[in-house]
Design an enzyme around this catalytic site. Structure first.
Site, mmCIF file in Angstrom:
data_model
loop_
_atom_site.group_PDB
_atom_site.id
_atom_site.type_symbol
_atom_site.label_atom_id
_atom_site.label_comp_id
_atom_site.label_asym_id
_atom_site.label_seq_id
_atom_site.Cartn_x
_atom_site.Cartn_y
_atom_site.Cartn_z
ATOM 1 N N ASN A 186 0.860 -1.183 0.000
ATOM 2 C CA ASN A 186 0.000 0.000 0.000
ATOM 3 C C ASN A 186 0.895 1.233 0.000
ATOM 4 O OD1 ASN A 186 -1.793 2.062 0.410
ATOM 5 N ND2 ASN A 186 -2.665 1.255 2.302
ATOM 6 N N THR B 195 -0.795 -1.547 -4.675
ATOM 7 C CA THR B 195 -2.234 -1.288 -4.774
ATOM 8 C C THR B 195 -2.494 0.129 -5.270
ATOM 9 O OG1 THR B 195 -2.366 -0.587 -2.455
ATOM 10 C CG2 THR B 195 -2.715 -2.919 -2.927
ATOM 11 N N ASP C 242 -2.843 -2.046 9.465
ATOM 12 C CA ASP C 242 -3.882 -3.038 9.743
ATOM 13 C C ASP C 242 -4.977 -3.062 8.683
ATOM 14 O OD1 ASP C 242 -2.500 -3.665 12.016
ATOM 15 O OD2 ASP C 242 -3.787 -2.519 13.373
ATOM 16 N N GLY D 189 2.300 0.865 8.498
ATOM 17 C CA GLY D 189 1.251 1.823 8.805
ATOM 18 C C GLY D 189 1.617 2.741 9.953
ATOM 19 N N GLY E 135 -0.193 2.767 12.905
ATOM 20 C CA GLY E 135 -0.450 2.105 14.173
ATOM 21 C C GLY E 135 0.152 0.723 14.263
#
Length: 257
Positions: free
Chosen positions: A147, A178, A205, A235, A237
């Site tokens: 991502n 993506t 996540d 990410g 988190g």
């Protein structure tokens, strides 16, 4: 020089199988204290005058001289000129800095190419948890989903730095970046999973949950949900990855993924 210990290694029947049909249960090995294979190699230098040391491979360790290296920290081995390089990633713990795994290759040399080939094959199989054999460990194929907008937008850069670990482990990678929300869910729901050994999610996540939802959308979800996958946390988190690391007592660093 190679000393073969085939007779004592094949006492326990092989159990289990991986995606390639190879036996994968480490209980296939006998619990004998003797090594699976042993021999003498020049260590650290291909110079013929270099000192030879005794090397042996056991279920949980590779011993070179008086030093032991946990096989859990070895991802594989590869042939190089006059010997082989063992891909070793020990966990470096430090009271003042963050613990992490670092690449510390081990190099052993022999003039006998067959000996190098046999040892490379056996170390690769041990690193994979496969049963004893001189057959090369089957190539694994994995799909990597990245991502590019995850976290601070550094997912591609993080993956590039860690890609060599996967390649040294004998994994063939198919990398997909993506471009829209829902892409991974749609592709996973319709993909022929028999052609893939596993997945790696480079994201936070959100993309992990999208991948899992794609599996649950499949009519064969009860078997597909068992397909191995890993997370390279990129990410902001990374709560799921952090929980898995804590369970496995691994530091929150990319190389420990």
């Amino acid at each position: 020089m190679l000393e073969d210990h085939e007779d004592m290694e094949r006492k326990v029947p092989l159990l289990g199988a991986n995606q390639s049909g190879e036996k994968s249960d480490m209980s296939s090995y006998t619990h004998s204290p003797q090594p699976w294979c042993s021999g003498t190699f020049r260590v650290g230098s291909r110079n013929k005058r270099a000192r030879e040391q005794f090397v042996k491979l056991n279920k949980g360790s590779l011993s070179i001289g008086r030093r032991n290296y946990a096989t859990d920290d070895i991802v594989g081995a590869s042939i190089m000129k006059g010997g082989l390089r063992i891909h070793y990633y020990p966990l470096r713990r430090n009271c003042c800095t963050r613990s992490e795994r670092r690449y510390a290759p081990l190099e052993i040399f022999s003039e006998d190419q067959r000996t190098c080939d046999v040892w490379s094959n056996r170390i690769n199989r041990v690193a994979r948890g496969l049963g004893w054999s001189d057959k090369p460990a089957p190539l694994r194929k994995m799909v990597v989903y990245i991502n590019p907008k995850s976290g601070s937008g550094r997912a591609r850069s993080i993956f590039r730095k860690q890609r060599s670990i996967l390649e040294r482990a004998g994994i063939q990678l198919n990398v997909a970046v993506t471009s829209r929300a829902g892409q991974v869910r749609s592709e996973i729901a319709n993909m022929n999973l028999n052609k893939v050994d596993g997945f790696i999610i480079c994201s936070g996540d959100g993309l992990v949950m999208e991948y899992i939802n794609g599996l649950m959308d499949r009519p064969d979800w009860e078997t597909s949900i068992r397909k191995p996958f890993g997370i390279l946390p990129c990410g902001s988190g990374n709560g799921l990855a952090a929980s898995l690391r804590e369970e496995g007592r691994e530091p929150m660093s990319p190389a420990s993924s």
